[in-house]
Design an enzyme around this catalytic site. Structure first.
Site, short mmCIF file in Angstrom:
data_model
loop_
_atom_site.label_atom_id
_atom_site.label_comp_id
_atom_site.label_asym_id
_atom_site.label_seq_id
_atom_site.Cartn_x
_atom_site.Cartn_y
_atom_site.Cartn_z
N SER A 44 19.37 -28.38 -10.53
CA SER A 44 20.71 -28.73 -10.05
C SER A 44 20.83 -30.17 -9.57
O SER A 44 21.93 -30.67 -9.43
CB SER A 44 21.13 -27.78 -8.92
OG SER A 44 20.32 -27.98 -7.78
N HIS A 83 20.50 -30.52 -2.30
CA HIS A 83 21.76 -31.05 -2.84
C HIS A 83 22.20 -32.29 -2.07
O HIS A 83 21.70 -32.56 -0.99
CB HIS A 83 22.86 -29.98 -2.79
CG HIS A 83 22.72 -28.95 -3.87
ND1 HIS A 83 23.47 -27.82 -3.90
CD2 HIS A 83 21.90 -28.88 -4.95
CE1 HIS A 83 23.13 -27.09 -4.95
NE2 HIS A 83 22.18 -27.71 -5.60
N ASP A 111 29.20 -26.56 -3.13
CA ASP A 111 28.32 -25.46 -2.75
C ASP A 111 28.96 -24.38 -1.89
O ASP A 111 28.24 -23.52 -1.39
CB ASP A 111 27.11 -26.01 -1.99
CG ASP A 111 26.18 -26.81 -2.87
OD1 ASP A 111 26.34 -26.76 -4.10
OD2 ASP A 111 25.28 -27.47 -2.33
#
Length: 169
Positions: A44, A83, A111
């Site tokens: 990701s 992230h 998210d």
């Protein structure tokens, strides 16, 4: 079989494990996080971080900036998520908590679906494991391989047991 030699081997092994544990706890204290080193488990964050990269975390900053790469854990799950901070807000309550919205570089959306039930932002103090300060590329594939492959676990444990049994000094 020399009992003294076997006892020395056992104590040497205990010393190795105790040293590794003390090193981990020292890193945790210095970085102010329960997990100062994590492995990237998904793609990701590509191209910034690849699956298998080892990340070094730091959690002593008072504020996190937009664009920083952070690691957080969702309530009830012990899986680190790596992230980037997309947006930040400050709560209007006493203490002015920093609230963060994150997104993976390789993901289409933010998210919010990953956060705990009815949560729209992460609380920096409670949810963040740390901010990424450095990394080793691809070195974490060993841990991914061992954790995802049950035969690798058995083989590795068997190899370690066999090598300790046939090792002679």
């Amino acid at each position: 079989m020399n009992l003294r030699l076997e006892l020395a081997k056992f104590l040497n092994l205990c010393f190795v494990f105790a040293s590794a544990y003390m090193f981990w706890e020292t890193l945790s204290l210095v970085a102010n996080t329960h997990s100062p080193i994590v492995v990237v488990l998904s793609g990701s964050m590509e191209p910034a971080f690849q699956r298998g990269d080892i990340l070094f975390l730091w959690n002593r900053n008072e504020r996190v900036s937009v664009g920083d790469v952070v690691v957080y854990e969702v309530d009830g799950k012990n899986i680190p998520i790596v992230h980037r901070v997309l947006r930040e807000h400050h709560s209007q309550t006493v203490g002015s908590k920093q609230l963060l919205l994150t997104k993976g570089d390789n993901n289409a959306g933010n998210d919010i679906p990953l956060y705990a039930h009815k949560k729209t932002y992460l609380n920096r103090e409670n949810d963040l494991v740390g901010t990424v300060k450095g990394y080793f590329p691809q070195l974490g594939y060993i841990t991914i391989w061992v954790s995802e492959n049950k035969y690798a676990k058995i083989g590795l444990l068997g190899f370690l047991a066999l090598s300790s049994l046939i090792q002679g000094e």
